[in-house]
Design a protein around this motif. Structure first.
Motif, PDB file in Angstrom:
ATOM      1  N   ILE A  18      -6.101   0.184 -14.351  1.00 53.75           N
ATOM      2  CA  ILE A  18      -7.413  -0.619 -13.658  1.00 53.75           C
ATOM      3  C   ILE A  18      -6.886  -1.299 -12.024  1.00 53.75           C
ATOM      4  O   ILE A  18      -6.502  -0.601 -11.986  1.00 53.75           O
ATOM      5  CB  ILE A  18      -8.302  -2.052 -14.376  1.00 53.75           C
ATOM      6  CG1 ILE A  18      -6.540  -2.851 -14.602  1.00 53.75           C
ATOM      7  CG2 ILE A  18      -8.432  -1.588 -15.535  1.00 53.75           C
ATOM      8  CD1 ILE A  18      -6.578  -4.390 -14.719  1.00 53.75           C
ATOM      9  N   LEU A  19      -8.559  -1.151 -11.441  1.00 52.04           N
ATOM     10  CA  LEU A  19      -7.768  -1.439  -9.756  1.00 52.04           C
ATOM     11  C   LEU A  19      -7.791  -3.264  -9.570  1.00 52.04           C
ATOM     12  O   LEU A  19      -9.124  -3.179  -9.977  1.00 52.04           O
ATOM     13  CB  LEU A  19      -8.700  -1.165  -8.802  1.00 52.04           C
ATOM     14  CG  LEU A  19      -8.568  -1.073  -7.649  1.00 52.04           C
ATOM     15  CD1 LEU A  19      -7.064  -0.879  -7.134  1.00 52.04           C
ATOM     16  CD2 LEU A  19      -9.861  -0.518  -6.736  1.00 52.04           C
ATOM     17  N   TYR A  20      -7.703  -4.318  -9.591  1.00 50.20           N
ATOM     18  CA  TYR A  20      -8.203  -5.554  -9.279  1.00 50.20           C
ATOM     19  C   TYR A  20      -7.313  -6.095  -8.836  1.00 50.20           C
ATOM     20  O   TYR A  20      -6.453  -5.648  -7.947  1.00 50.20           O
ATOM     21  CB  TYR A  20      -7.540  -6.287 -10.882  1.00 50.20           C
ATOM     22  CG  TYR A  20      -5.578  -6.157 -11.172  1.00 50.20           C
ATOM     23  CD1 TYR A  20      -5.711  -7.022 -10.947  1.00 50.20           C
ATOM     24  CD2 TYR A  20      -5.735  -4.443 -11.067  1.00 50.20           C
ATOM     25  CE1 TYR A  20      -4.175  -7.336 -11.673  1.00 50.20           C
ATOM     26  CE2 TYR A  20      -3.495  -4.606 -11.126  1.00 50.20           C
ATOM     27  CZ  TYR A  20      -3.067  -5.711 -11.670  1.00 50.20           C
ATOM     28  OH  TYR A  20      -1.526  -6.170 -12.004  1.00 50.20           O
ATOM     29  N   PRO A  21      -7.303  -7.448  -8.066  1.00 51.86           N
ATOM     30  CA  PRO A  21      -7.602  -8.780  -7.251  1.00 51.86           C
ATOM     31  C   PRO A  21      -6.371  -8.772  -7.615  1.00 51.86           C
ATOM     32  O   PRO A  21      -5.936  -8.962  -9.165  1.00 51.86           O
ATOM     33  CB  PRO A  21      -9.091  -8.971  -6.762  1.00 51.86           C
ATOM     34  CG  PRO A  21      -9.183  -8.924  -8.222  1.00 51.86           C
ATOM     35  CD  PRO A  21      -9.533  -7.731  -8.891  1.00 51.86           C
ATOM     36  N   THR A  22      -5.579  -9.138  -6.852  1.00 51.28           N
ATOM     37  CA  THR A  22      -4.127  -9.546  -7.572  1.00 51.28           C
ATOM     38  C   THR A  22      -3.572 -11.061  -6.827  1.00 51.28           C
ATOM     39  O   THR A  22      -4.807 -11.317  -5.374  1.00 51.28           O
ATOM     40  CB  THR A  22      -2.685  -9.332  -7.609  1.00 51.28           C
ATOM     41  OG1 THR A  22      -2.526  -8.426  -5.471  1.00 51.28           O
ATOM     42  CG2 THR A  22      -3.442  -7.701  -7.906  1.00 51.28           C
ATOM     43  N   ASP A  23      -2.711 -12.037  -7.019  1.00 55.00           N
ATOM     44  CA  ASP A  23      -1.884 -13.086  -6.276  1.00 55.00           C
ATOM     45  C   ASP A  23      -1.729 -11.820  -4.358  1.00 55.00           C
ATOM     46  O   ASP A  23      -1.490 -13.339  -3.557  1.00 55.00           O
ATOM     47  CB  ASP A  23      -1.337 -13.988  -6.859  1.00 55.00           C
ATOM     48  CG  ASP A  23      -0.424 -12.890  -6.693  1.00 55.00           C
ATOM     49  OD1 ASP A  23      -0.009 -11.877  -7.171  1.00 55.00           O
ATOM     50  OD2 ASP A  23       0.714 -14.037  -7.277  1.00 55.00           O
ATOM     51  N   THR A  24      -1.760 -11.254  -4.309  1.00 54.04           N
ATOM     52  CA  THR A  24      -1.409 -10.504  -3.096  1.00 54.04           C
ATOM     53  C   THR A  24      -2.334  -9.330  -2.457  1.00 54.04           C
ATOM     54  O   THR A  24      -4.084  -9.468  -2.360  1.00 54.04           O
ATOM     55  CB  THR A  24       0.140  -9.775  -3.124  1.00 54.04           C
ATOM     56  OG1 THR A  24       0.238  -9.192  -4.048  1.00 54.04           O
ATOM     57  CG2 THR A  24       1.106 -11.295  -3.454  1.00 54.04           C
ATOM     58  N   VAL A  25      -2.483  -8.630  -2.790  1.00 50.44           N
ATOM     59  CA  VAL A  25      -2.663  -7.128  -1.998  1.00 50.44           C
ATOM     60  C   VAL A  25      -3.193  -7.129  -3.506  1.00 50.44           C
ATOM     61  O   VAL A  25      -3.206  -7.320  -4.847  1.00 50.44           O
ATOM     62  CB  VAL A  25      -2.466  -6.302  -1.494  1.00 50.44           C
ATOM     63  CG1 VAL A  25      -1.575  -6.356  -0.117  1.00 50.44           C
ATOM     64  CG2 VAL A  25      -1.238  -4.939  -2.135  1.00 50.44           C
ATOM     65  N   LYS A 138      -0.293   3.275   4.272  1.00 53.61           N
ATOM     66  CA  LYS A 138      -0.722   2.266   4.563  1.00 53.61           C
ATOM     67  C   LYS A 138      -0.442   1.330   3.333  1.00 53.61           C
ATOM     68  O   LYS A 138      -2.152   1.742   2.588  1.00 53.61           O
ATOM     69  CB  LYS A 138      -0.509   2.075   5.249  1.00 53.61           C
ATOM     70  CG  LYS A 138      -1.143   0.979   6.531  1.00 53.61           C
ATOM     71  CD  LYS A 138      -1.762   0.612   7.962  1.00 53.61           C
ATOM     72  CE  LYS A 138      -1.848  -1.089   7.905  1.00 53.61           C
ATOM     73  NZ  LYS A 138      -3.404  -1.113   7.942  1.00 53.61           N
ATOM     74  N   THR A 139      -0.314   0.194   2.440  1.00 54.32           N
ATOM     75  CA  THR A 139      -0.355  -0.782   1.836  1.00 54.32           C
ATOM     76  C   THR A 139      -2.532  -0.778   2.297  1.00 54.32           C
ATOM     77  O   THR A 139      -2.339  -1.828   3.282  1.00 54.32           O
ATOM     78  CB  THR A 139      -0.332  -1.488   1.850  1.00 54.32           C
ATOM     79  OG1 THR A 139       0.884  -1.743   0.648  1.00 54.32           O
ATOM     80  CG2 THR A 139      -0.826  -3.071   0.087  1.00 54.32           C
ATOM     81  N   PRO A 140      -3.559  -1.032   1.912  1.00 50.99           N
ATOM     82  CA  PRO A 140      -4.639  -1.471   2.252  1.00 50.99           C
ATOM     83  C   PRO A 140      -4.875  -2.501   2.500  1.00 50.99           C
ATOM     84  O   PRO A 140      -4.451  -3.485   1.477  1.00 50.99           O
ATOM     85  CB  PRO A 140      -5.596  -0.952   0.723  1.00 50.99           C
ATOM     86  CG  PRO A 140      -5.068  -0.279  -0.286  1.00 50.99           C
ATOM     87  CD  PRO A 140      -3.332  -0.088   0.078  1.00 50.99           C
ATOM     88  N   ALA A 141      -4.943  -3.553   3.239  1.00 50.80           N
ATOM     89  CA  ALA A 141      -5.029  -5.119   3.485  1.00 50.80           C
ATOM     90  C   ALA A 141      -6.736  -6.304   3.279  1.00 50.80           C
ATOM     91  O   ALA A 141      -6.721  -6.149   1.780  1.00 50.80           O
ATOM     92  CB  ALA A 141      -5.021  -5.129   4.951  1.00 50.80           C
ATOM     93  N   THR A 142      -6.981  -4.870   2.500  1.00 48.53           N
ATOM     94  CA  THR A 142      -8.690  -4.871   1.696  1.00 48.53           C
ATOM     95  C   THR A 142      -8.899  -4.114   1.063  1.00 48.53           C
ATOM     96  O   THR A 142      -8.787  -3.341   1.328  1.00 48.53           O
ATOM     97  CB  THR A 142      -9.643  -5.373   3.222  1.00 48.53           C
ATOM     98  OG1 THR A 142     -10.382  -4.454   3.490  1.00 48.53           O
ATOM     99  CG2 THR A 142      -8.728  -6.936   4.019  1.00 48.53           C
ATOM    100  N   PHE A 143     -10.250  -4.780   0.088  1.00 48.53           N
ATOM    101  CA  PHE A 143     -10.511  -3.744  -1.061  1.00 48.53           C
ATOM    102  C   PHE A 143     -11.268  -2.677   0.273  1.00 48.53           C
ATOM    103  O   PHE A 143     -11.600  -0.833  -0.403  1.00 48.53           O
ATOM    104  CB  PHE A 143     -11.281  -4.313  -1.690  1.00 48.53           C
ATOM    105  CG  PHE A 143     -12.528  -3.593  -2.052  1.00 48.53           C
ATOM    106  CD1 PHE A 143     -11.469  -2.838  -3.493  1.00 48.53           C
ATOM    107  CD2 PHE A 143     -14.295  -2.454  -2.294  1.00 48.53           C
ATOM    108  CE1 PHE A 143     -12.971  -2.356  -4.630  1.00 48.53           C
ATOM    109  CE2 PHE A 143     -14.642  -2.232  -3.432  1.00 48.53           C
ATOM    110  CZ  PHE A 143     -13.370  -2.103  -4.804  1.00 48.53           C
ATOM    111  N   PRO A 169       1.962  -8.165   1.087  1.00 43.99           N
ATOM    112  CA  PRO A 169       2.538  -7.851   0.211  1.00 43.99           C
ATOM    113  C   PRO A 169       3.235  -8.894  -0.366  1.00 43.99           C
ATOM    114  O   PRO A 169       3.588  -9.708   0.367  1.00 43.99           O
ATOM    115  CB  PRO A 169       3.083  -6.415  -0.045  1.00 43.99           C
ATOM    116  CG  PRO A 169       2.261  -6.264   1.030  1.00 43.99           C
ATOM    117  CD  PRO A 169       2.259  -7.534   1.961  1.00 43.99           C
ATOM    118  N   SER A 170       4.472  -8.611  -1.871  1.00 46.06           N
ATOM    119  CA  SER A 170       5.238 -10.295  -2.111  1.00 46.06           C
ATOM    120  C   SER A 170       6.054 -10.219  -1.504  1.00 46.06           C
ATOM    121  O   SER A 170       6.588  -8.930  -1.095  1.00 46.06           O
ATOM    122  CB  SER A 170       4.795 -10.343  -3.231  1.00 46.06           C
ATOM    123  OG  SER A 170       5.584  -9.489  -4.142  1.00 46.06           O
TER     124      SER A 170
END
Length: 186
Positions: A18-25, A138-143, A169-170
């Motif tokens: 799954i692709l899901y929103p977390t408490d970070t990214v 690069k880690t995506p900052a938004t969806f 990120p954490s």
């Protein structure tokens, strides 16, 4: 939210990703006890298996079910952390072997995010959480920044928080059973 939790759990139970929103990214996730599902995450991210993944648990009780001996200091660190904090623990138990790092450790975050907490509690197992990008990119900052390759490579995209503000990120801390504490990322 509950409908999204049910859909995500259905995919997780079948060994899906799954692709899901977390408490970070935004995260790519799967059942942390399912070796094939974890392999699918490594393949999607084009990540070498020697580079370990993080997993999320819903609370301290669940944390204790997946780490042989949680050092006491971990509770204080997590209780007083100002931002989401992932701790790398020695001697993880009851997770898929390909999730455990070569030094017999595992990075685990006790999530404070409402959706993640409810999802994990209902699923009753930890969930892998790795950033929604190809390894090295690069880690995506938004969806909106998530690449089409990732969006098409997962089995389900959770339809919540797609307009969530950019997140970071954490923090990552390594706690050894001998009492050694090392900050990996703050």
């Amino acid at each position: 939210m509950y409908e999204e939790i049910e859909k995500a759990i259905s995919v997780l139970k079948k060994g899906g990703v799954i692709l899901y929103p977390t408490d970070t990214v935004w995260g790519i996730g799967c059942d942390a006890t399912n070796e094939e599902a974890i392999e699918a995450v490594y393949q999607l991210k084009k990540r070498v298996e020697s580079k370990a993944l993080i997993c999320l648990v819903s609370d301290f009780k669940m944390l204790n079910q997946y780490v042989e001996d949680v050092p006491e200091v971990a509770y204080d660190i997590l209780k007083y952390a100002a931002k989401p904090t992932t701790i790398i623990y020695d001697d993880p138990i009851r997770v898929a072997l390909n999730l455990i790092a070569e030094d017999n450790s595992l990075a685990i975050r006790v999530t404070k995010d409402d959706f993640c907490k409810k999802l994990i509690r209902k699923f009753r197992r930890p969930i892998v959480s790795t950033s929604a990008n190809i390894s090295g990119e690069k880690t995506p900052a938004t969806f909106k920044e998530i690449s089409p390759e990732i969006l098409e490579g997962v089995d389900y995209v959770v339809n919540l928080q797609k307009n969530k503000k950019p997140a970071k990120p954490s923090a990552i801390i390594k706690l050894k059973n001998d009492g050694t504490v090392k900050v990996i990322r703050d």
